[in-house]
Design a protein around this motif. Structure first.
Motif, PDB file in Angstrom:
ATOM      1  N   UNK A  95       0.796  -1.225   0.000  1.00 54.02           N
ATOM      2  CA  UNK A  95       0.000   0.000   0.000  1.00 54.02           C
ATOM      3  C   UNK A  95       0.832   1.281   0.000  1.00 54.02           C
ATOM      4  N   UNK A  96       1.897   1.332   0.809  1.00 53.05           N
ATOM      5  CA  UNK A  96       2.665   2.575   0.909  1.00 53.05           C
ATOM      6  C   UNK A  96       3.315   2.970  -0.414  1.00 53.05           C
ATOM      7  N   UNK A  97       3.936   2.045  -1.175  1.00 50.91           N
ATOM      8  CA  UNK A  97       4.478   2.462  -2.480  1.00 50.91           C
ATOM      9  C   UNK A  97       3.420   3.057  -3.407  1.00 50.91           C
ATOM     10  N   UNK A  98       2.200   2.506  -3.397  1.00 51.13           N
ATOM     11  CA  UNK A  98       1.124   3.072  -4.203  1.00 51.13           C
ATOM     12  C   UNK A  98       0.832   4.515  -3.781  1.00 51.13           C
ATOM     13  N   UNK A  99       0.741   4.715  -2.457  1.00 53.78           N
ATOM     14  CA  UNK A  99       0.417   6.046  -1.943  1.00 53.78           C
ATOM     15  C   UNK A  99       1.526   7.042  -2.269  1.00 53.78           C
ATOM     16  N   UNK A 100       2.771   6.607  -2.187  1.00 53.26           N
ATOM     17  CA  UNK A 100       3.891   7.483  -2.544  1.00 53.26           C
ATOM     18  C   UNK A 100       3.841   7.845  -4.032  1.00 53.26           C
ATOM     19  N   UNK A 101       3.510   6.862  -4.861  1.00 52.70           N
ATOM     20  CA  UNK A 101       3.433   7.126  -6.303  1.00 52.70           C
ATOM     21  C   UNK A 101       2.365   8.163  -6.612  1.00 52.70           C
ATOM     22  N   UNK A 102       1.249   8.120  -5.863  1.00 57.53           N
ATOM     23  CA  UNK A 102       0.189   9.105  -6.086  1.00 57.53           C
ATOM     24  C   UNK A 102       0.641  10.516  -5.732  1.00 57.53           C
ATOM     25  N   UNK A 103       1.692  10.634  -4.911  1.00 58.10           N
ATOM     26  CA  UNK A 103       2.247  11.941  -4.557  1.00 58.10           C
ATOM     27  C   UNK A 103       3.341  12.376  -5.532  1.00 58.10           C
ATOM     28  N   UNK A 104       3.566  11.588  -6.569  1.00 60.72           N
ATOM     29  CA  UNK A 104       4.549  11.945  -7.572  1.00 60.72           C
ATOM     30  C   UNK A 104       5.928  11.357  -7.341  1.00 60.72           C
ATOM     31  N   UNK A 105       6.080  10.497  -6.345  1.00 54.70           N
ATOM     32  CA  UNK A 105       7.375   9.867  -6.077  1.00 54.70           C
ATOM     33  C   UNK A 105       7.638   8.798  -7.137  1.00 54.70           C
ATOM     34  N   UNK A 106       8.854   8.765  -7.660  1.00 52.07           N
ATOM     35  CA  UNK A 106       9.270   7.681  -8.550  1.00 52.07           C
ATOM     36  C   UNK A 106       9.727   6.520  -7.661  1.00 52.07           C
ATOM     37  N   UNK A 107       8.804   5.648  -7.334  1.00 50.46           N
ATOM     38  CA  UNK A 107       9.095   4.569  -6.401  1.00 50.46           C
ATOM     39  C   UNK A 107       9.264   3.263  -7.153  1.00 50.46           C
ATOM     40  N   UNK A 108      10.243   2.480  -6.728  1.00 51.88           N
ATOM     41  CA  UNK A 108      10.445   1.128  -7.243  1.00 51.88           C
ATOM     42  C   UNK A 108      10.373   0.184  -6.044  1.00 51.88           C
ATOM     43  N   UNK A 109       9.497  -0.811  -6.142  1.00 51.94           N
ATOM     44  CA  UNK A 109       9.327  -1.787  -5.068  1.00 51.94           C
ATOM     45  C   UNK A 109      10.216  -2.987  -5.353  1.00 51.94           C
ATOM     46  N   UNK A 110      11.124  -3.294  -4.431  1.00 56.56           N
ATOM     47  CA  UNK A 110      12.039  -4.424  -4.579  1.00 56.56           C
ATOM     48  C   UNK A 110      11.591  -5.543  -3.657  1.00 56.56           C
ATOM     49  N   UNK A 111      11.339  -6.723  -4.245  1.00 54.37           N
ATOM     50  CA  UNK A 111      10.855  -7.892  -3.506  1.00 54.37           C
ATOM     51  C   UNK A 111      11.685  -9.118  -3.858  1.00 54.37           C
ATOM     52  N   UNK A 112      11.778 -10.089  -2.939  1.00 53.34           N
ATOM     53  CA  UNK A 112      12.324 -11.389  -3.323  1.00 53.34           C
ATOM     54  C   UNK A 112      11.396 -12.072  -4.326  1.00 53.34           C
ATOM     55  N   UNK A 113      11.967 -12.792  -5.256  1.00 52.22           N
ATOM     56  CA  UNK A 113      11.180 -13.524  -6.252  1.00 52.22           C
ATOM     57  C   UNK A 113      10.849 -14.916  -5.708  1.00 52.22           C
ATOM     58  N   UNK A 114      10.028 -14.950  -4.657  1.00 49.33           N
ATOM     59  CA  UNK A 114       9.571 -16.243  -4.161  1.00 49.33           C
ATOM     60  C   UNK A 114       8.825 -16.968  -5.282  1.00 49.33           C
ATOM     61  N   UNK A 115       8.776 -18.275  -5.194  1.00 51.42           N
ATOM     62  CA  UNK A 115       8.102 -19.047  -6.235  1.00 51.42           C
ATOM     63  C   UNK A 115       6.654 -18.592  -6.401  1.00 51.42           C
ATOM     64  N   UNK A 116       5.952 -18.414  -5.291  1.00 51.68           N
ATOM     65  CA  UNK A 116       4.551 -17.988  -5.359  1.00 51.68           C
ATOM     66  C   UNK A 116       4.430 -16.553  -5.861  1.00 51.68           C
ATOM     67  N   UNK A 117       5.418 -15.717  -5.564  1.00 46.81           N
ATOM     68  CA  UNK A 117       5.378 -14.326  -6.022  1.00 46.81           C
ATOM     69  C   UNK A 117       5.490 -14.247  -7.536  1.00 46.81           C
ATOM     70  N   UNK A 118       6.375 -15.057  -8.117  1.00 50.58           N
ATOM     71  CA  UNK A 118       6.482 -15.094  -9.569  1.00 50.58           C
ATOM     72  C   UNK A 118       5.162 -15.533 -10.197  1.00 50.58           C
ATOM     73  N   UNK A 119       4.482 -16.483  -9.564  1.00 48.63           N
ATOM     74  CA  UNK A 119       3.186 -16.944 -10.079  1.00 48.63           C
ATOM     75  C   UNK A 119       2.152 -15.825 -10.013  1.00 48.63           C
ATOM     76  N   UNK A 120       2.125 -15.091  -8.882  1.00 46.61           N
ATOM     77  CA  UNK A 120       1.159 -14.009  -8.723  1.00 46.61           C
ATOM     78  C   UNK A 120       1.467 -12.842  -9.662  1.00 46.61           C
TER      79      UNK A 120
END
Length: 507
Positions: A25-50
């Motif tokens: 949620x917070x990265x979305x809210x920051x983006x709405x304020x004009x922030x160039x945000x990049x969300x960095x996550x581990x590529x868990x097996x389930x995350x790649x599927x989602x």
């Protein structure tokens, strides 16, 4: 402003708890304020599927500490926020949970997994893998990213770093063998750096080296500087108090919206609050409880662990159930002894208690909407989200006076609940939204819940409390603006002096 937001989970790509809600949620809210945000996550097996339905693009292949890494790009569902996924086999080739196997045991290589995650974040932050994008600020979250501020502190040209404590109890503690295996700087093994009572702590690394430290409510920021809540780090947090602030989490008001929630029997809002009763009846039917509109339905959603005050719940509820003052619905999983005790409570009061072991997102929404009262007897609670979800759904919280609970609930202290229902003017000065108790005991919880039940029997008063609760603004906008201001202040104040070594190996 460019921000690299490093987190170990983010809903809906990966979630085990509140950290995942914030990460999504917070990265979305920051983006709405004009922030160039990049969300960095581990590529868990389930995350790649989602992530696959949003599209997956291979950005780079490179090596970190001699190991091959792939960096994928996707998009955070329902937004334009780019998501970068760190793909190493220890994430992507493994079934099970994010941090442990199906039995609940932690993955033994967690130190290595999250060291690699932090090293990739470091390389991105220094623009060393050819992305042609360098953040002004790196925002790390909880122990899994605690090494990141320490790694960045080695470089004079590094971005400013912000480190958020979502729960101090999870400190990422490992032994010297793990420390040595990661080839971390030997001088970090020191009680003023990463060493922690003969082991070392990922979370402590963030506390020592971050340019700014936040936690998820002002009250919790004060509490963790005390022995009772500091988990052995209260001295360090007191020392760094000038860098520490508390910012209350927001909630995703699109996902948690009774007016459009797809999980509910009937949608409703403040103007159509009478429709809430249809959700209560539907929930009672779904869970096999008798339909009693005039009997308060009390809900609990959460991990069945000591922190969440389950022992207090088990002590307080039987007498109220015996008196047939309420019904109780519970969903959660955790410690076996609490699961067993709650199942026994259900067996003792089958017409009043429903217990679901596990987690079901849809049922959680229906409990928020169908319950009259929501219990949060947590022994400590950095922020908490369910008390905010509950208020948005017109479900009145009964909670312990700690952390974010005390910052987001206005306590109704009139012990009688006897507002004259024939005079609406008597309600003009009622601006409270819930009930708080101070002592961590079953007796105190029972007293607060009994107070709430007495007020529930006064429909005019209860409607006023519901209206107050549903009028609260818990959206992420205010919190995101506070974070943005913190980023600006931190960036302007940041210098790299101590512990800098430009010769540090990055790749």
């Amino acid at each position: 402003m460019k921000v690299l937001f490093a987190c170990s989970e983010a809903y809906p790509l990966a979630k085990t708890g509140g950290l995942g809600d914030v990460g999504g949620a917070l990265p979305r809210a920051l983006a709405r304020l004009g922030v160039q945000v990049r969300l960095l996550l581990p590529a868990y097996k389930t995350t790649l599927e989602h992530a696959r339905p949003q599209g997956l693009k291979l950005l780079r292949e490179f090596t970190i500490s001699g190991a091959p890494v792939k960096l994928w790009q996707s998009r955070l569902t329902g937004s334009r926020v780019p998501v970068w996924l760190v793909d190493i086999p220890e994430f992507s080739d493994r079934d099970g949970g994010l941090y442990g196997d199906s039995t609940g045991a932690d993955w033994p290589d967690n130190p290595y997994r999250f060291y690699m995650f932090c090293k990739v974040a470091e390389a991105i932050a220094l623009n060393n893998i050819g992305l042609q994008w360098q953040p002004d600020v790196v925002h790390a979250n909880d122990w899994q990213t605690g090494l990141l501020p320490a790694l960045l502190a080695q470089h004079t040209a590094a971005p400013a770093s912000v480190f958020t404590i979502h729960n101090l109890a999870y400190r990422g503690i490992f032994d010297y063998q793990a420390f040595s295996s990661l080839n971390l700087p030997e001088h970090w093994w020191h009680h003023e750096r990463l060493e922690f009572w003969g082991n070392f702590s990922y979370l402590k690394a963030g506390l020592v080296y971050a340019d700014a430290i936040t936690t998820v409510s002002p009250s919790y920021a004060e509490e963790i500087k005390t022995e009772a809540f500091g988990c052995g780090l209260e001295g360090l947090l007191t020392y760094r108090a000038h860098c520490l602030s508390g910012i209350v989490n927001g909630i995703d008001t699109d996902t948690w919206n009774p007016g459009s929630d797809r999980h509910l029997e009937v949608n409703y809002n403040r103007r159509t609050l009478k429709r809430k009763a249809f959700n209560k009846a539907a929930l009672q039917r779904e869970l096999g409880l008798p339909e009693h509109d005039s009997l308060a339905l009390v809900g609990f959603i959460g991990r069945l662990v000591e922190q969440k005050g389950i022992a207090l719940l088990l002590e307080a509820l039987p007498s109220l159930l015996q008196q047939q003052r309420c019904q109780l619905v519970v969903i959660g999983s955790g410690q076996a002894e609490f699961e067993t005790a709650l199942i026994a409570l259900q067996a003792r009061f089958p017409q009043q208690v429903s217990v679901t072991i596990g987690y079901d997102e849809g049922l959680s929404h229906r409990i928020e909407a169908g319950s009259d009262i929501f219990l949060m007897p947590s022994l400590f609670e950095p922020c908490g989200l369910n008390q905010m979800y509950s208020q948005r759904y017109g479900t009145i919280p009964v909670a312990h006076f700690v952390g974010g609970l005390r910052d987001t609930i206005v306590n109704f202290s009139d012990s009688s609940g006897a507002i004259d229902a024939t005079h609406t003017s008597a309600l003009d000065n009622v601006d409270e939204t819930g009930f708080l108790f101070s002592e961590a005991s079953g007796t105190a919880l029972a007293s607060a819940l009994n107070h709430a039940l007495t007020c529930f029997d006064n429909p005019l008063l209860w409607r006023k409390l519901q209206d107050n609760a549903m009028s609260q603004d818990f959206a992420w906008g205010k919190s995101a603006r506070t974070y943005l201001e913190l980023y600006r202040q931190t960036l302007s104040a940041t210098t790299r002096s101590s512990d800098v070594t430009d010769q540090a190996a990055v790749l």
